[in-house]
Enzyme design. Structure first.
Site, PDB file in Angstrom:
ATOM      1  N   GLY A 153     -29.203  24.873 -43.777  1.00 28.98           N
ATOM      2  CA  GLY A 153     -29.158  26.074 -44.608  1.00 28.98           C
ATOM      3  C   GLY A 153     -27.932  26.894 -44.268  1.00 28.98           C
ATOM      4  O   GLY A 153     -26.936  26.372 -43.760  1.00 28.98           O
ATOM      5  N   ARG A 154     -28.028  28.209 -44.499  1.00 26.29           N
ATOM      6  CA  ARG A 154     -26.858  29.058 -44.303  1.00 26.29           C
ATOM      7  C   ARG A 154     -26.422  29.126 -42.841  1.00 26.29           C
ATOM      8  O   ARG A 154     -25.236  29.012 -42.531  1.00 26.29           O
ATOM      9  CB  ARG A 154     -27.155  30.458 -44.850  1.00 26.29           C
ATOM     10  CG  ARG A 154     -27.275  30.483 -46.374  1.00 26.29           C
ATOM     11  CD  ARG A 154     -27.725  31.821 -46.896  1.00 26.29           C
ATOM     12  NE  ARG A 154     -29.125  32.087 -46.564  1.00 26.29           N
ATOM     13  CZ  ARG A 154     -29.850  33.064 -47.109  1.00 26.29           C
ATOM     14  NH1 ARG A 154     -29.305  33.871 -47.990  1.00 26.29           N
ATOM     15  NH2 ARG A 154     -31.107  33.247 -46.774  1.00 26.29           N
ATOM     16  N   ILE A 155     -27.378  29.298 -41.932  1.00 30.15           N
ATOM     17  CA  ILE A 155     -27.020  29.385 -40.515  1.00 30.15           C
ATOM     18  C   ILE A 155     -26.644  28.010 -39.978  1.00 30.15           C
ATOM     19  O   ILE A 155     -25.669  27.865 -39.236  1.00 30.15           O
ATOM     20  CB  ILE A 155     -28.170  30.006 -39.703  1.00 30.15           C
ATOM     21  CG1 ILE A 155     -28.400  31.448 -40.147  1.00 30.15           C
ATOM     22  CG2 ILE A 155     -27.862  29.961 -38.203  1.00 30.15           C
ATOM     23  CD1 ILE A 155     -29.576  32.127 -39.481  1.00 30.15           C
ATOM     24  N   ARG A 175     -33.658  18.057 -45.729  1.00 25.30           N
ATOM     25  CA  ARG A 175     -34.114  17.600 -47.040  1.00 25.30           C
ATOM     26  C   ARG A 175     -32.940  17.005 -47.804  1.00 25.30           C
ATOM     27  O   ARG A 175     -31.782  17.295 -47.513  1.00 25.30           O
ATOM     28  CB  ARG A 175     -34.707  18.773 -47.828  1.00 25.30           C
ATOM     29  CG  ARG A 175     -35.966  19.367 -47.223  1.00 25.30           C
ATOM     30  CD  ARG A 175     -36.413  20.561 -48.028  1.00 25.30           C
ATOM     31  NE  ARG A 175     -35.373  21.590 -48.095  1.00 25.30           N
ATOM     32  CZ  ARG A 175     -35.452  22.684 -48.847  1.00 25.30           C
ATOM     33  NH1 ARG A 175     -36.503  22.863 -49.631  1.00 25.30           N
ATOM     34  NH2 ARG A 175     -34.477  23.570 -48.846  1.00 25.30           N
ATOM     35  N   THR A 234     -32.901  28.616 -31.980  1.00 25.84           N
ATOM     36  CA  THR A 234     -32.744  30.035 -32.287  1.00 25.84           C
ATOM     37  C   THR A 234     -33.447  30.364 -33.596  1.00 25.84           C
ATOM     38  O   THR A 234     -33.231  31.448 -34.152  1.00 25.84           O
ATOM     39  CB  THR A 234     -31.251  30.416 -32.387  1.00 25.84           C
ATOM     40  OG1 THR A 234     -30.627  29.604 -33.382  1.00 25.84           O
ATOM     41  CG2 THR A 234     -30.547  30.236 -31.054  1.00 25.84           C
ATOM     42  N   ARG A 236     -37.321  29.356 -34.881  1.00 23.01           N
ATOM     43  CA  ARG A 236     -38.689  29.787 -34.637  1.00 23.01           C
ATOM     44  C   ARG A 236     -39.331  28.840 -33.646  1.00 23.01           C
ATOM     45  O   ARG A 236     -39.214  27.609 -33.773  1.00 23.01           O
ATOM     46  CB  ARG A 236     -39.508  29.811 -35.944  1.00 23.01           C
ATOM     47  CG  ARG A 236     -39.076  30.864 -36.957  1.00 23.01           C
ATOM     48  CD  ARG A 236     -39.339  32.279 -36.470  1.00 23.01           C
ATOM     49  NE  ARG A 236     -38.935  33.284 -37.440  1.00 23.01           N
ATOM     50  CZ  ARG A 236     -37.747  33.856 -37.496  1.00 23.01           C
ATOM     51  NH1 ARG A 236     -36.800  33.488 -36.628  1.00 23.01           N
ATOM     52  NH2 ARG A 236     -37.471  34.776 -38.393  1.00 23.01           N
ATOM     53  N   GLU A 265     -44.245  37.023 -29.340  1.00 19.89           N
ATOM     54  CA  GLU A 265     -43.188  37.946 -28.941  1.00 19.89           C
ATOM     55  C   GLU A 265     -43.664  39.392 -29.110  1.00 19.89           C
ATOM     56  O   GLU A 265     -44.465  39.676 -29.987  1.00 19.89           O
ATOM     57  CB  GLU A 265     -41.942  37.703 -29.793  1.00 19.89           C
ATOM     58  CG  GLU A 265     -41.352  36.310 -29.624  1.00 19.89           C
ATOM     59  CD  GLU A 265     -40.102  36.096 -30.493  1.00 19.89           C
ATOM     60  OE1 GLU A 265     -39.697  37.042 -31.209  1.00 19.89           O
ATOM     61  OE2 GLU A 265     -39.536  34.996 -30.440  1.00 19.89           O
ATOM     62  N   HIS A 285     -34.893  36.708 -28.057  1.00 18.00           N
ATOM     63  CA  HIS A 285     -34.798  36.794 -29.520  1.00 18.00           C
ATOM     64  C   HIS A 285     -33.759  37.835 -29.946  1.00 18.00           C
ATOM     65  O   HIS A 285     -34.062  38.814 -30.643  1.00 18.00           O
ATOM     66  CB  HIS A 285     -36.152  37.116 -30.146  1.00 18.00           C
ATOM     67  CG  HIS A 285     -36.234  36.642 -31.580  1.00 18.00           C
ATOM     68  ND1 HIS A 285     -37.423  36.455 -32.238  1.00 18.00           N
ATOM     69  CD2 HIS A 285     -35.258  36.319 -32.479  1.00 18.00           C
ATOM     70  CE1 HIS A 285     -37.181  36.040 -33.486  1.00 18.00           C
ATOM     71  NE2 HIS A 285     -35.874  35.959 -33.642  1.00 18.00           N
TER      72      HIS A 285
END
Length: 329
Positions: A153-155, A175, A234, A236, A265, A285
């Protein structure tokens, strides 16, 4: 309107330029973390607008039922911590910008910082130096090694770019549509999931946590990794099968981990299973926690409040509520 902001641990938001957007409203900021139903119901009893910092506090139906004055929840990004159906049933608008095309570069940068810290043993070397010891081991270089990106994805795409800049061979598993984007960006797609885990020298997780991805990384997956490999998370914690990572690290596959996220958390227990392991770098986090990122995120969040106050809600994730939601005064 009466605006309440939860979980601003270091009272940072008041110091941001964008905080001035709320000058016309009555704002209450809480700096601690509370999840207890009674305590939250008491704190939020007069709240009309609730501002959330990512997923720090869960907003579920029993709490929503206790907040008769709440009209708007304003936040940014995904919202698995909010009971959207319960909000809709009570006429509460949920506004959450999904910021298309704009990854959290802060999270991507921290990911790369953790890669470097773990591969070169930076925290361990620092601790040893301060204790009077000079060099405690030999780390690993990145150039020429394989960086695995699980979820493009974006990150994930940003981290892949960092890997390429460091001379790494980027390998992606995701995917089909995401694999095609990765290949269009010049990265290789793994031939299979098993081959992906076996090949990576550094494997970084960049998946959203949904029902289909919960526990998607299994103990068997981790056992396929090299004894010299690094797993970075980083995203989940529940992406990994419960208990699998500490057990895998003790077994030696993978040989290292770098972690910024945890099952529950904030983590207050110094006896957390990962904290006792010398081959793990842990941070609390802080992936998206920078002043620059906060300025970007809370500009969106506060703009959503102003839009609602003007009678033109934006980024509404439950648009069916608009006809029944009370109007801002």
């Amino acid at each position: 309107m009466k605006v309440t902001i939860l979980d601003d641990y270091f009272d940072t938001l008041r110091t941001l330029a964008c905080f001035n957007k709320l000058a016309a409203h009555e704002v209450t900021v809480w700096n601690d973390h509370v999840q207890d139903l009674e305590a939250l119901a008491q704190r939020l009893q007069d709240t009309e607008v609730l501002v959330l910092i990512r997923e720090r506090t869960k907003i579920r139906a029993p709490l929503i039922a206790r907040l008769p004055k709440l009209r708007l929840i304003s936040q940014r990004s995904v919202y698995p911590h909010i009971d959207i159906d319960a909000c809709t049933a009570r006429g509460i608008v949920v506004s959450s910008s999904q910021h298309p095309g704009t990854p959290s570069y802060a999270a991507a940068e921290l990911t790369w910082g953790l890669v470097l810290a773990a591969m070169r043993q930076i925290p361990q070397q620092m601790a040893a130096l301060k204790a009077g010891r000079w060099q405690i081991g030999v780390g690993h270089s990145l150039r020429g090694k394989t960086l695995g990106i699980y979820g493009y994805g974006r990150i994930g795409a940003a981290v892949a770019g960092y890997g390429k800049a460091f001379g790494m061979n980027v390998l992606v598993w995701a995917r089909q549509a995401s694999l095609e984007r990765a290949q269009a960006d010049g990265h290789a797609a793994a031939v299979s999931r098993n081959a992906f885990f076996e090949a990576c020298d550094v494997l970084s997780l960049h998946l959203r946590l949904v029902d289909t991805t919960r526990g998607i990384v299994t103990a068997a997956d981790l056992a396929r990794m090299k004894p010299s490999a690094l797993l970075v998370n980083t995203s989940r914690a529940p992406l990994i099968e419960p208990g699998a990572l500490p057990a895998a690290l003790k077994a030696g596959r993978p040989g290292m981990a770098a972690v910024d996220v945890y099952e529950d958390e904030p983590v207050r227990d110094p006896g957390h299973p990962l904290f006792a392991l010398d081959n793990v770098v842990c941070t609390p986090h802080i992936g998206y926690v920078t002043r620059d990122e906060y300025e970007i995120q809370f500009t969106d969040i506060f703009d959503q409040i102003l839009a609602y106050a003007a009678g033109r809600p934006i980024n509404v994730v439950n648009p069916q509520v608009l006809g029944s939601a009370p109007q801002a005064q």
